[in-house]
Design a protein around this motif. Structure first.
Motif: not given
Lengths: 182, 334
Positions: B78-94
């Motif tokens: 989770e990017v805390l600066d600027g606009s919020p952006r997130e990446v989640t990963r479950y094994n090989d799915e991003v």
């Protein structure tokens, strides 16, 4: 094996049509990788719901019981509606794990068209579930997403030795964000 | 006289280089052991923390939660600066959530290409292309860490310096620098907690719930398959130490320069740096395509048109490397 993962996911979600059950059930029984995936999905679902953890070898237990119960695969049972999913009921009862949540999901109305598309790439039913986002299109914004498309593909596929996988994620989200700015 | 001179040079080189070589080889081995520890730790440990990513003049603070459970890898960034952006990963799915663009990108990574699986091959050859040294100790995120430095032996790759937790083997900080020693990119934990989070709900994206998704989002999902028959293209200028790790065909949506079509994607890596080659057919006239070199932070990019196809070569390598590689791309039989 990987191509069938979405169907295993859909099976757990109770989203398969009756006529779709037999092939995927056969595949799960036949392929060890799919059995492992089944166990993993159930386990992760439990953890995300903070329900009691299943025993370590969940897959083996479930599959052993399934093998002992051939009636589950009988055509008559496969004609049952999604509201009374035989395999999920069996799995819940014999493995003693919390598949109750999945059974509840099985009673939900049928998926929206786009959900089908999403579930086709989602091997993790409870992880950012497909039903939680309501997309309208897969069309990219032409000019803006030019380099972001490449960056994401590069970062995701390229394995590098840097802070584990985290580096890839943060570089992906950071650079993709910049590349998609108007 | 000339022969005498070279004989003395040879003798002197042998005399002085031998002990030095022994010391270097030992250092290489020790550094390699540290890297192997890092490789194992990234896969086995559960942790959460905050880290700073610096790229050029820009920096961002992000929070990470990583859970390793029964062989499954789950992660949220989770990017805390600027606009919020997130990446989640479950094994090989991003899944990459870009709320500012109302865009979710789903990418499936091939398991056999994932990080630890690459290591036995990747690490083995690192010493041929990097001078690896174990350095001193320094504090990062309150932890007395071990420094390991890798200097490139040629001009085709960047240098790296790693700070490693000696107890867990976790990588605490990673710098990448160019041939002049200029810092290109840096990641460093500022706070770290080893162990699973109190709640695994921390792994879910805050944008994944209905309550947080107002209106509609675009969803772009990469569909791909491995390819074996890629004989249509020749890569005549491969880079030393970079081996092909993957070849796949990707379905991509239409954009400014290509039709919605299948795009071929090859991944090369020397075990540390990675280089991607993308080839897709052109939709517009080649004169209108924006070709040439560019840099996106530490990522170098080279675009050119070959046989009515757009070739994009990119990687965390010096610009000369992507230019060199791209120049060697040819359509077979042309």
């Amino acid at each position: 094996m990987r191509a069938k993962l979405p169907e295993v996911s859909a099976l757990l979600d109770g989203e398969l049509e009756p006529h779709e059950l037999r092939p995927i059930l056969d595949a799960v029984i036949r392929e060890e990788g799919l059995r492992d995936a089944w166990g993993s999905y159930v386990l992760i679902g439990d953890q995300l719901r903070r329900e009691p953890l299943a025993t370590a070898d969940l897959t083996a237990n479930v599959m052993a019981k399934i093998r002992e119960e051939p009636v589950v695969l009988a055509p008559r049972n496969l004609q049952m509606t999604r509201h009374n999913h035989p395999l999920l009921a069996l799995a819940a009862s014999i493995a003693g794990v919390a598949v109750v949540g999945w059974l509840a999901l099985a009673g939900n109305p049928g998926p929206m068209p786009m959900e089908n598309k999403l579930s086709a790439v989602s091997p993790a039913p409870t992880f950012a579930r497909a039903t939680e986002v309501q997309p309208v299109a897969e069309v990219a914004s032409p000019a803006q997403n030019d380099m972001s498309e490449y960056l994401l593909a590069h970062h995701t596929q390229a394995s590098t030795f840097r802070l584990g996988d985290n580096t890839q994620g943060i570089r992906t989200v950071s650079m993709t964000h910049r590349a998609t700015r108007p | 006289m000339k022969y005498v001179f070279f004989t003395w040079i040879g003798l002197a080189a042998g005399l002085f280089s031998h002990p030095l070589w022994g010391q270097t080889a030992l250092g290489q081995q020790e550094a390699m052991q540290w890297l192997q520890r890092v490789a194992g730790a990234a896969q086995k440990l559960s942790y959460s923390g905050t880290f700073v990513y610096r790229n050029g003049s820009q920096s961002e603070t992000s929070r990470v939660v990583h859970v390793s459970s029964n062989g499954n890898q789950m992660e949220k960034l989770e990017v805390l600066d600027g606009s919020p952006r997130e990446v989640t990963r479950y094994n090989d799915e991003v899944k990459c959530y870009l709320p500012e663009s109302r865009l979710m990108i789903v990418e499936q990574r091939s398991a056999r290409r994932s990080f630890p699986a690459l290591l036995p091959v990747g690490l083995a050859g690192l010493g041929d292309h990097y001078l690896m040294r174990k350095g001193s100790r320094a504090r990062v995120a309150g932890i007395e860490s071990q420094i390991v430095r890798l200097d490139p032996r040629d001009a085709w790759r960047f240098g790296h310096q790693f700070w490693i937790d000696p107890v867990t083997g976790l990588l605490l900080k990673a710098d990448m620098f160019d041939a002049h020693g200029e810092l290109l990119e840096s990641l460093a934990f500022t706070e770290l907690h080893i162990g699973e989070p109190a709640s695994l709900e921390a792994l879910k994206s805050s944008f994944a719930g209905n309550a947080n998704v107002q209106g509609s989002w675009q969803v772009r999902q990469a569909k791909m398959r491995d390819i074996r028959d890629d004989a249509q293209w020749l890569f005549r200028a491969e880079l030393p130490g970079f081996r092909r790790q993957a070849a796949m065909a990707r379905d991509i949506p239409q954009n400014a320069e290509t039709e919605a079509h299948e795009m071929l994607h090859w991944v090369y890596s020397d075990g540390l740096a990675a280089l991607s080659v993308f080839i897709s057919p052109l939709r517009v006239k080649r004169e209108t395509v924006d070709v040439g070199a560019q840099s996106l932070g530490a990522i170098s990019v080279m675009k050119r048109v070959v046989d009515d196809h757009l070739v994009v070569v990119m990687g965390d390598v010096p610009p000369a490397a992507v230019k060199h590689f791209a120049a060697g791309v040819e359509a077979r039989g042309k």
